[in-house]
Write a protein that holds these residues in place. Structure first.
Motif, PDB file in Angstrom:
ATOM      1  N   UNK A  51       1.110 -39.338   1.476  1.00 27.04           N
ATOM      2  CA  UNK A  51       0.579 -39.581   2.820  1.00 27.04           C
ATOM      3  C   UNK A  51       1.678 -39.380   3.855  1.00 27.04           C
ATOM      4  N   UNK A  52       1.402 -38.540   4.854  1.00 29.15           N
ATOM      5  CA  UNK A  52       2.361 -38.316   5.940  1.00 29.15           C
ATOM      6  C   UNK A  52       2.082 -39.223   7.127  1.00 29.15           C
ATOM      7  N   UNK A  53       0.830 -39.272   7.561  1.00 27.70           N
ATOM      8  CA  UNK A  53       0.473 -40.109   8.703  1.00 27.70           C
ATOM      9  C   UNK A  53      -1.040 -40.274   8.759  1.00 27.70           C
ATOM     10  N   UNK A  54      -1.469 -41.217   9.580  1.00 22.41           N
ATOM     11  CA  UNK A  54      -2.899 -41.494   9.753  1.00 22.41           C
ATOM     12  C   UNK A  54      -3.246 -41.363  11.241  1.00 22.41           C
ATOM     13  N   UNK A  55      -4.360 -40.697  11.524  1.00 24.96           N
ATOM     14  CA  UNK A  55      -4.812 -40.475  12.894  1.00 24.96           C
ATOM     15  C   UNK A  55      -6.243 -40.953  13.036  1.00 24.96           C
ATOM     16  N   UNK A  56      -6.641 -41.188  14.273  1.00 22.57           N
ATOM     17  CA  UNK A  56      -8.030 -41.559  14.533  1.00 22.57           C
ATOM     18  C   UNK A  56      -8.795 -40.316  14.981  1.00 22.57           C
ATOM     19  N   UNK A  57      -9.989 -40.144  14.420  1.00 23.13           N
ATOM     20  CA  UNK A  57     -10.846 -39.011  14.769  1.00 23.13           C
ATOM     21  C   UNK A  57     -12.068 -39.569  15.495  1.00 23.13           C
ATOM     22  N   UNK A  58     -12.078 -39.347  16.809  1.00 26.24           N
ATOM     23  CA  UNK A  58     -13.196 -39.871  17.596  1.00 26.24           C
ATOM     24  C   UNK A  58     -14.466 -39.072  17.304  1.00 26.24           C
ATOM     25  N   UNK A  59     -15.605 -39.641  17.673  1.00 29.78           N
ATOM     26  CA  UNK A  59     -16.884 -38.975  17.435  1.00 29.78           C
ATOM     27  C   UNK A  59     -16.955 -37.662  18.192  1.00 29.78           C
ATOM     28  N   UNK A  60     -16.389 -37.617  19.426  1.00 33.72           N
ATOM     29  CA  UNK A  60     -16.409 -36.391  20.220  1.00 33.72           C
ATOM     30  C   UNK A  60     -15.608 -35.287  19.547  1.00 33.72           C
TER      31      UNK A  60
END
Length: 675
Positions: free
Chosen positions: A554-563
């Motif tokens: 795992x390198x990093x975690x991001x948030x993926x918005x609905x848009x």
């Protein structure tokens, strides 16, 4: 409490001794005039012969004696060390291993043929095979001056329990010349206090021999560190005014012998030249303990069960308002984590134990192919789980043989190409995160891509003219039955070696990278997890199911918005610091049939230089993951590498990072082609 079988202990020590002998012989190949190496090989052969005789391996001792005699002549300057002699003793060493593993088996005429090769290498008539454990040294007519020696020695009380037979030492001293032996029994305790397995006798030996002091030291060479030894040269003949104790016993009645024993003056204990203080010696003996590998595996299983139980306790404590329960849970979590880390260290083995066996392989292949080969090893101190080491042995053998046979040119071809006569094979290892990268690199001709494509097309692996990237083309050499060799030889041509490599590496949840430059050489890199038992994982939720992603990937975690999710439909890419990273929607991949969460997360994973994002519904947190193998029914499910048991007793599947990254890159390539 179980005790180890002395014969099993001897076999382990003999294996170590043979490895040391082999290493010395291979070093001697490059430094034939190195006297220290000659002495080291001689000492190893002498130790193996003596200990083999003590444990009843008579055929081993008799056979090894001839190799020892050959190196004794080299050591004394009577014969020069040659590459032929080294090759003959290396071949003899293989027979010694067979005599250790199967002492009662019928080995045919192998021993006689090897001894004939040895005699030819040393010069002289072939020696007749010996039939006794400790063959007497052949005494030739000599004008050497005889010397008289007084030898006094005693062994540790536990020496017989450890397999050391003092009678074998006395037999070897007798082989050196005329001697008189007296036993000192004054230290034997009363019968009520006597322990039968303990040794309380010391010896006083008067020896007259043509041999020098080093020959006497060689008799005791493999017990020298634990005994008391005094060797003194005396003037005049070695005479003793008291008859040997066995002769007294023959002439006197029992009562007379009993009365005579106390009159014998005790032998003064004189420390040997290399004897450390007793406390230091005991400390050194306690530094290393032999533990069977099965016990480590069993302990690892217990630690794994403890980790699962601790996970369940943590889950119960988190749902409870009891502060004391939470405190105990946190303490047990800390202790189990430390125990797990300690257990991981115990299972780690340096790759030097794996690399060392290839020196002999390269030496033999060089003689077989007529090529000049230099083996270079780097990163031998890198540590890997012992199970990984065991399973990597065969794949690396195939890769090294392939590199030498297909990669390196003959000396004439190398000189014609402006290269040095000697080809180089580099074995290297390094750690990168939770992986170890083992590379096999050569400076040969490189991979002929035209031949690879032609062979693949003729075998039906690809369609004629099918577009392939360079990486995909090179990966074809791992296909079952694939070989570009023109003819079948002892080294290659059957198309099974590289297929075995791929299957083994994939079974270890690893990956293979190939880089090849025509005319300059090739490099094959194996990316293998450090351990196959317990890992740190990232627990995520996709729909109603929970999955584990190895934290090392795992390198990093991001948030993926609905848009952003809606905007990226049809083009599954995210912009990450001015670079586009493809991502996979695990919900679609696993066909959960559920609606996505409002706030989805993207977990960016990588293997080497390749990166892919995994879209999940929720990141639950880190999780100590005890890896359980998949059943045989699920061997073909490439998306998962294993499973683990969570704290509530449910099962979470472990994602195969390498497979998912490859799937993401393939999806990216398809989208690029589509425009």
């Amino acid at each position: 409490m179980s005790t180890l079988d002395p014969v099993a202990v001897f076999r382990m020590e003999a294996a170590e001794c043979l490895e040391a002998i082999e290493a010395g012989l291979l070093d001697l190949t490059h430094q034939l005039d190195n006297k220290d190496l000659v002495d080291a090989v001689f000492r190893g052969l002498h130790t193996l012969k003596g200990s083999g005789a003590m444990f009843g391996f008579e055929a081993l001792a008799a056979f090894t004696h001839h190799c020892e005699t050959a190196f004794d002549r080299v050591r004394k300057g009577e014969v020069a060390a040659t590459s032929e002699l080294v090759a003959a003793v290396l071949a003899a060493e293989d027979h010694m291993r067979a005599l250790v593993d199967q002492p009662d088996a019928d080995h045919g005429d192998t021993g006689s043929m090897l001894l004939a090769q040895l005699q030819a290498a040393v010069g002289g008539r072939p020696a007749a095979p010996a039939a006794v454990a400790t063959p007497a040294i052949v005494r030739e007519v000599s004008t050497k001056k005889k010397s008289s020696w007084r030898i006094r020695f005693s062994l540790p009380a536990n020496s017989m329990a450890n397999g050391t037979n003092p009678l074998g030492l006395l037999d070897e001293v007798r082989d050196l010349g005329e001697c008189t032996v007296r036993a000192n029994t004054s230290a034997i305790p009363p019968l009520g206090e006597l322990t039968p397995m303990e040794l309380h006798i010391s010896w006083d030996v008067m020896l007259t021999s043509e041999q020098d002091r080093s020959a006497i030291d060689d008799v005791f060479i493999f017990v020298l560190d634990d005994m008391e030894l005094s060797v003194e040269e005396i003037d005049g003949p070695a005479t003793v005014d008291v008859a040997p104790i066995e002769q007294k016993a023959a002439r006197l009645p029992v009562a007379a012998v009993s009365a005579a024993v106390p009159e014998f003056r005790p032998v003064e204990a004189v420390p040997a030249r290399r004897e450390p203080p007793a406390a230091v010696s005991q400390a050194k003996a306690a530094e290393n303990v032999r533990v069977p590998a099965e016990r480590l595996d069993e302990l690892m299983d217990r630690v794994g069960e403890l980790v699962i139980a601790q996970s369940r306790l943590s889950q119960l404590a988190s749902a409870s308002a009891d502060i004391a329960l939470r405190s105990v849970s946190e303490e047990i979590e800390r202790l189990s984590g430390e125990l797990r880390d300690t257990m991981m260290v115990l299972r780690m083995v340096p790759v030097a134990t794996l690399f060392s066996r290839f020196r002999r392989l390269v030496h033999d292949l060089a003689r077989e192919t007529g090529k000049v080969i230099e083996l270079v090893t780097e990163g031998e101190s890198t540590e890997v789980d012992k199970t990984v080491i065991e399973r990597l042995a065969d794949p690396l053998v195939h890769l090294v043989r392939n590199s030498i046979d297909h990669g390196l040119e003959t000396p004439a071809d190398r000189l014609a190409a402006g290269k040095t006569e000697a080809g180089t094979v580099i074995l290297s290892a390094r750690q990168a995160g939770g992986e170890v990268i083992i590379s096999i690199k050569d400076d040969g001709r490189g991979i002929n891509r035209e031949r690879v494509r032609a062979k693949a097309e003729s075998s039906g692996l690809i369609h004629p003219g099918q577009p392939l990237s360079d990486s995909e083309l090179l990966q074809l050499i791992f296909a079952p039955g694939f070989s570009t060799a023109a003819a079948i030889t002892n080294l290659s041509g059957r198309g099974v070696g590289m297929d075995v490599v791929k299957k083994t590496v994939e079974a270890l949840r690893g990956a293979i990278d190939i880089v090849s430059v025509p005319g300059q050489g090739s490099e094959v890199s194996l990316r293998i997890p450090l351990t196959l038992a317990i890992i740190d994982g990232l627990l995520v939720r996709v729909g109603s199911g929970r999955y584990v992603i190895p934290l090392s990937a795992v390198e990093e975690c991001l948030e993926l918005s609905l848009e952003e999710d809606l905007r990226s439909r049809g083009r599954s890419f995210i912009s990450l610091r001015d670079s586009l990273v493809p991502f996979l929607r695990l919900r679609d991949l696993f066909r959960t049939g559920t609606k996505p969460d409002v706030h989805q997360k993207v977990v960016v994973i990588s293997t080497g230089t390749e990166r892919v994002g995994l879209v999940v519904d929720q990141i639950i947190g880190d999780h100590q993951t005890v890896i359980k193998s998949m059943s045989k029914l699920h061997n073909d499910v490439a998306t998962f590498s294993g499973a683990t048991i969570l704290g509530d007793g449910s099962v979470a599947l472990i994602l195969d990072v390498g497979h998912l990254v490859a799937a993401g890159q393939q999806q990216e390539a398809q989208l690029r082609v589509a425009g």
